[in-house]
Design an enzyme around this catalytic site. Sequence first.
Site, PDB file in Angstrom:
ATOM      1  N   GLY A 277       0.845  -1.204   0.000  1.00 56.67           N
ATOM      2  CA  GLY A 277       0.000   0.000   0.000  1.00 56.67           C
ATOM      3  C   GLY A 277       0.872   1.243   0.000  1.00 56.67           C
TER       4      GLY A 277
ATOM      5  N   ALA B 243      17.936   8.442  -3.712  1.00 58.81           N
ATOM      6  CA  ALA B 243      18.596   8.730  -4.993  1.00 58.81           C
ATOM      7  C   ALA B 243      19.652   9.828  -4.824  1.00 58.81           C
ATOM      8  CB  ALA B 243      17.551   9.134  -6.038  1.00 58.81           C
TER       9      ALA B 243
ATOM     10  N   ARG C  15       1.115  -5.143  -5.664  1.00 61.37           N
ATOM     11  CA  ARG C  15       1.244  -6.311  -4.803  1.00 61.37           C
ATOM     12  C   ARG C  15       1.460  -7.523  -5.705  1.00 61.37           C
ATOM     13  NH1 ARG C  15      -2.805  -3.426  -1.481  1.00 61.37           N
ATOM     14  NH2 ARG C  15      -1.810  -2.936   0.498  1.00 61.37           N
TER      15      ARG C  15
ATOM     16  N   ASP D  72       5.466  -4.428   6.272  1.00 65.65           N
ATOM     17  CA  ASP D  72       6.141  -5.642   6.728  1.00 65.65           C
ATOM     18  C   ASP D  72       6.119  -6.751   5.677  1.00 65.65           C
ATOM     19  OD1 ASP D  72       3.431  -6.436   7.264  1.00 65.65           O
ATOM     20  OD2 ASP D  72       4.247  -7.976   8.604  1.00 65.65           O
ATOM     21  N   GLY D  73       5.102  -6.775   4.808  1.00 63.67           N
ATOM     22  CA  GLY D  73       5.092  -7.748   3.705  1.00 63.67           C
ATOM     23  C   GLY D  73       6.277  -7.505   2.792  1.00 63.67           C
TER      24      GLY D  73
ATOM     25  N   THR E 212       4.347   2.952   5.321  1.00 67.83           N
ATOM     26  CA  THR E 212       2.954   2.480   5.379  1.00 67.83           C
ATOM     27  C   THR E 212       2.204   3.402   6.331  1.00 67.83           C
ATOM     28  OG1 THR E 212       1.483   0.759   6.263  1.00 67.83           O
ATOM     29  CG2 THR E 212       3.733   0.731   7.074  1.00 67.83           C
TER      30      THR E 212
ATOM     31  N   ASP F 137      -0.053   2.454   8.236  1.00 68.79           N
ATOM     32  CA  ASP F 137      -0.589   1.655   9.349  1.00 68.79           C
ATOM     33  C   ASP F 137       0.180   1.759  10.664  1.00 68.79           C
ATOM     34  OD1 ASP F 137      -2.473   0.801   7.595  1.00 68.79           O
ATOM     35  OD2 ASP F 137      -1.723  -1.235   7.381  1.00 68.79           O
TER      36      ASP F 137
ATOM     37  N   ASP G 216       2.541  -0.258  11.626  1.00 69.21           N
ATOM     38  CA  ASP G 216       2.540  -1.609  12.191  1.00 69.21           C
ATOM     39  C   ASP G 216       3.896  -2.302  12.047  1.00 69.21           C
ATOM     40  OD1 ASP G 216       2.428  -1.771   9.461  1.00 69.21           O
ATOM     41  OD2 ASP G 216       0.906  -3.329   9.373  1.00 69.21           O
TER      42      ASP G 216
ATOM     43  N   ARG H  34      -6.102  -2.887   9.264  1.00 64.72           N
ATOM     44  CA  ARG H  34      -6.710  -4.223   9.361  1.00 64.72           C
ATOM     45  C   ARG H  34      -6.258  -4.944  10.620  1.00 64.72           C
ATOM     46  NH1 ARG H  34      -5.542  -5.955   3.333  1.00 64.72           N
ATOM     47  NH2 ARG H  34      -7.121  -4.690   2.330  1.00 64.72           N
TER      48      ARG H  34
ATOM     49  N   LEU I  82     -24.485  16.686  22.469  1.00 66.48           N
ATOM     50  CA  LEU I  82     -25.346  16.627  21.287  1.00 66.48           C
ATOM     51  C   LEU I  82     -24.877  15.662  20.203  1.00 66.48           C
ATOM     52  CD1 LEU I  82     -25.992  20.461  20.815  1.00 66.48           C
ATOM     53  CD2 LEU I  82     -27.455  18.778  21.933  1.00 66.48           C
TER      54      LEU I  82
HETATM   55  P1  ADP Z   1       3.066  -4.133   2.902  1.00 67.44           P
HETATM   56  O1  ADP Z   1       4.462  -4.191   2.424  1.00 67.44           O
HETATM   57  O2  ADP Z   1       2.499  -2.754   2.910  1.00 67.44           O
HETATM   58  O3  ADP Z   1       2.864  -4.897   4.190  1.00 67.44           O
HETATM   59  P2  ADP Z   1       1.866  -6.381   1.490  1.00 67.44           P
HETATM   60  O4  ADP Z   1       1.682  -7.208   2.715  1.00 67.44           O
HETATM   61  O5  ADP Z   1       0.786  -6.354   0.485  1.00 67.44           O
HETATM   62  O6  ADP Z   1       2.156  -4.846   1.814  1.00 67.44           O
HETATM   63  O7  ADP Z   1       3.229  -6.866   0.808  1.00 67.44           O
HETATM   64  C1  ADP Z   1       3.713  -6.238  -0.338  1.00 67.44           C
HETATM   65  C2  ADP Z   1       4.374  -7.261  -1.220  1.00 67.44           C
HETATM   66  O8  ADP Z   1       5.492  -7.837  -0.539  1.00 67.44           O
HETATM   67  C3  ADP Z   1       3.505  -8.440  -1.589  1.00 67.44           C
HETATM   68  O9  ADP Z   1       2.626  -8.181  -2.666  1.00 67.44           O
HETATM   69  C4  ADP Z   1       4.550  -9.479  -1.989  1.00 67.44           C
HETATM   70  O10 ADP Z   1       5.040  -9.199  -3.276  1.00 67.44           O
HETATM   71  C5  ADP Z   1       5.658  -9.180  -0.964  1.00 67.44           C
HETATM   72  N1  ADP Z   1       5.521 -10.088   0.188  1.00 67.44           N
HETATM   73  C6  ADP Z   1       4.591 -10.054   1.167  1.00 67.44           C
HETATM   74  N2  ADP Z   1       4.760 -11.063   2.034  1.00 67.44           N
HETATM   75  C7  ADP Z   1       5.820 -11.776   1.581  1.00 67.44           C
HETATM   76  C8  ADP Z   1       6.506 -12.967   2.047  1.00 67.44           C
HETATM   77  N3  ADP Z   1       6.113 -13.625   3.131  1.00 67.44           N
HETATM   78  N4  ADP Z   1       7.558 -13.381   1.333  1.00 67.44           N
HETATM   79  C9  ADP Z   1       7.964 -12.726   0.221  1.00 67.44           C
HETATM   80  N5  ADP Z   1       7.369 -11.626  -0.254  1.00 67.44           N
HETATM   81  C10 ADP Z   1       6.321 -11.148   0.405  1.00 67.44           C
HETATM   82  O1  F6P Z   2      -1.407  -1.386   4.481  1.00 62.56           O
HETATM   83  C1  F6P Z   2      -1.918  -0.151   4.115  1.00 62.56           C
HETATM   84  C2  F6P Z   2      -3.409  -0.221   3.900  1.00 62.56           C
HETATM   85  O2  F6P Z   2      -3.857   1.057   3.521  1.00 62.56           O
HETATM   86  C3  F6P Z   2      -4.229  -0.759   5.064  1.00 62.56           C
HETATM   87  O3  F6P Z   2      -4.486   0.203   6.068  1.00 62.56           O
HETATM   88  C4  F6P Z   2      -5.480  -1.209   4.379  1.00 62.56           C
HETATM   89  O4  F6P Z   2      -6.084  -2.222   5.136  1.00 62.56           O
HETATM   90  C5  F6P Z   2      -4.973  -1.732   3.064  1.00 62.56           C
HETATM   91  O5  F6P Z   2      -3.709  -1.115   2.839  1.00 62.56           O
HETATM   92  C6  F6P Z   2      -5.877  -1.449   1.899  1.00 62.56           C
HETATM   93  O6  F6P Z   2      -5.361  -2.100   0.798  1.00 62.56           O
HETATM   94  P1  F6P Z   2      -5.771  -1.793  -0.720  1.00 62.56           P
HETATM   95  O7  F6P Z   2      -4.923  -0.676  -1.186  1.00 62.56           O
HETATM   96  O8  F6P Z   2      -5.445  -3.063  -1.419  1.00 62.56           O
HETATM   97  O9  F6P Z   2      -7.216  -1.448  -0.733  1.00 62.56           O
END
Ligand code: ADP
Ligand code: F6P
Length: 320
Positions: free
Chosen positions: A11, A24, A72, A103-104, A126, A128, A130, A172, A215
């Site tokens: 996100g 950069a 994603r 964290d993903g 992010t 969030d 988190d 979430r 109110l």
């Molecule tokens: P965020 O980075 O904001 O937490 P996501 O959880 O959607 O967002 O993760 C972003 C991208 O990171 C995912 O679409 C995927 O390509 C990669 N990713 C997420 N989890 C994993 C994982 N366990 N191992 C490898 N890549 C991951």
């Molecule tokens: O992780 C960032 C975030 O904005 C969350 O707060 C929310 O749950 C999610 O992404 C929404 O995802 P999408 O952009 O796929 O609607």
Amino acid sequence: MKKIAVLTSGGDSQGMNTAVRAVAKAAISKGIEVYGIKRGYKGMLEDQIFHMSSLDVSGIADQGGTILLSARLPEFKNPEIRAKAAENLKKRGIEGLVVIGGDGSFHGAHHLYEEHGIKTIGIPGTIDNDIAGTDYTIGYDTALNIILDAISKLKDTAISHERTYLVEVMGRNCGDLALYSAIAGGASGVMIPEIKSSIEDIAEVIKKRRSQGKLYDIIVVAEGAGNVLEIEKELSKKVDTSIRVTILGHTQRGGSPTASDRILATKLGIKAVELLIEGKAGLMVGMQSGKVTTHTLSYAWENYNKTSEEDYKIANMLSL
Ligand code: ADP
Ligand code: F6P
């Protein structure tokens, strides 16, 4: 370290552009070639990699969204897909990679380092908030302020119509946006994913407030705390005030980053490049108690536990 790449993933959040610019500029100033990867890991896999000049990042410190685009790619959890993506960096002689995301995205960066020796550094981007290892993530402050602005506007119309507003905000798994917007916005209640709150208790607060002559009521509901429309249905059985639901949605992810997010993004972007120059990798950067800190990438999710029960109590104490 002669060549590095940078990507934004997951996100988007306000301040990602500021971080890309800092990365950069810091690298170019040290004679390192910088490559931008479009659409996060998807673009890395599909070879959407381009050489960046300082002109590419000029004038973007205040721009929301991300010039690198974000995406994603669930398939990135598959080691074979990661191997193909890593190859696109290796064939260009790109040794370092800065990943700006949640964290993903950090999981992906961790695997790229462990499996392919790509020298990855994560920057927490992010809304969030988190991620462990940083007090705040880039974008959180801007999103929080957007919510506060919305709460303030909703309060005006709530008072005129003596209504109860349920305001759904993002988060979430993490209730920080909800909890701290409730405290700062003077809300009458808050529901977050980490702590179960009962609709009965919220109804009692509303009744008490009305008996005191108040109110309106603003109840902030994190998206992970339950379906806001279901909550409305349940609540309407218990109180006789008029209820409206407002879902702030993706408005929370847009707009110009606050000063605080821009400074955070800049400092973390510069630190990421410094770490790569020192030959360090597999790390994330953060800001803790005003100092730039580093931790392993896995620290971000292994130590995540930010919920403050004390602050939840404060929010509820202020509701009456
Ligand atoms: P965020 O980075 O904001 O937490 P996501 O959880 O959607 O967002 O993760 C972003 C991208 O990171 C995912 O679409 C995927 O390509 C990669 N990713 C997420 N989890 C994993 C994982 N366990 N191992 C490898 N890549 C991951
Ligand atoms: O992780 C960032 C975030 O904005 C969350 O707060 C929310 O749950 C999610 O992404 C929404 O995802 P999408 O952009 O796929 O609607």
